[in-house]
Motif scaffolding. Sequence first.
Motif, PDB file in Angstrom:
ATOM      1  N   VAL A 275       0.846  -1.188   0.000  1.00 50.02           N
ATOM      2  CA  VAL A 275       0.000   0.000   0.000  1.00 50.02           C
ATOM      3  C   VAL A 275       0.885   1.243   0.000  1.00 50.02           C
ATOM      4  O   VAL A 275       1.983   1.250   0.552  1.00 50.02           O
ATOM      5  CB  VAL A 275      -0.957   0.021   1.220  1.00 50.02           C
ATOM      6  N   SER A 277       0.390   5.659   0.480  1.00 51.10           N
ATOM      7  CA  SER A 277      -0.578   6.687   0.862  1.00 51.10           C
ATOM      8  C   SER A 277       0.065   8.066   0.786  1.00 51.10           C
ATOM      9  O   SER A 277       1.294   8.213   0.863  1.00 51.10           O
ATOM     10  CB  SER A 277      -1.112   6.453   2.279  1.00 51.10           C
ATOM     11  N   GLU A 302      -5.137   6.256   0.845  1.00 57.91           N
ATOM     12  CA  GLU A 302      -4.352   5.141   0.312  1.00 57.91           C
ATOM     13  C   GLU A 302      -4.640   4.891  -1.166  1.00 57.91           C
ATOM     14  O   GLU A 302      -5.769   5.087  -1.638  1.00 57.91           O
ATOM     15  CB  GLU A 302      -4.654   3.878   1.113  1.00 57.91           C
ATOM     16  N   GLN A 310      -8.200  -0.724   1.408  1.00 53.63           N
ATOM     17  CA  GLN A 310      -7.919   0.568   0.793  1.00 53.63           C
ATOM     18  C   GLN A 310      -8.902   1.572   1.341  1.00 53.63           C
ATOM     19  O   GLN A 310     -10.122   1.362   1.271  1.00 53.63           O
ATOM     20  CB  GLN A 310      -8.038   0.502  -0.724  1.00 53.63           C
TER      21      GLN A 310
END
Length: 340
Positions: A275, A277, A302, A310
């Motif tokens: 991930v 962000s 994200e 998410q």
Amino acid sequence: MRRLGTPSHWAAAALLGASALIATEKVHAAEYAQGIYVLGNRGPLAGVIPPPGFYFESETYFYQGDLGGNRVFQGGGVVAANVKIDFSANFATPIWVTPIEILGGNLGFSITIPFGTPNVSAGAVLSSPRIDRIIAGREHDAVFNVGDIYLASFVGWHSGNFHWTASVLGVVPSGSFEDGRLSNIALNRPALDLSGALTYLDPVLGYELSVVPGITFNWINPATQYLTGTEFHLEWSASKYLNKDLSVGLVGYFYDQLTGDSGSGDRIGPFKGRVVSLGGQIGYTFHVGEIPISTNVRVYREFDVRNRFQGTATYLTISAPLWVAPPKSAAGPKPVVAKF
């Protein structure tokens, strides 16, 4: 938990649907699609430690996200799809910065106790330890509980505008984890996190830059026999002080699971997560008498997500000194005694 009809053709259809769902989305992140290290919790000034003394920090955390696209999720022994989470928690942390020095840096300790209510819903539950059959249908769980205990030790150094720390964080299961429950703050897996933090702070121009890399090593969850892989995380911030009390800036984090999940309780494969962000922050310090109260709000959005939730993470951090050791008095010249 709602159940469908009992005729054999319904059971067969549910079994075929679950098998097709797993086969369609060949997932290769951690159990509960979460790490024990909460991403984004270290923002501006991450490499700066205060003078020796006792401090208290309260961090309120909100997260809303989903694991859509028919992706499969496993947590607490439950295998589910189309999972959504609305998570609110508080992390209470007393901090002790000691006068003890290691290689010129101050040694400190902290303990963090999280508590709150993860509100989790699943569009389809494929398997659960609470029942001994494949099912379909929606499931919702929202239980207030206490998370695992975080014990940390750190050393912090300063040199001009540069400040840096080295930290060791150990996670001790609190015992509040319940197998078969979706709503668990406690992940019930012992873990060790090693991290460093570097901050550049220019008090004249008011610029702050921080970067915090770290790696998490997980042990098996004894309740589910699920072993989460090794995880890498990186946080950063870039801020500008508009005056001595107010700052604004950008923040972000990056997470990548280095090794896949395993263990006899793993039903969905390696499930490696990732991930990225990006967000913003605003910080403000006000005074109650002579006591400075530091506040900070950070919001992260994200993207580029794989095998994790998410969504959007929001932090409200409030910290204050409880007692600060008086500065060491400089040794002055000995008084000259005149003789008459």
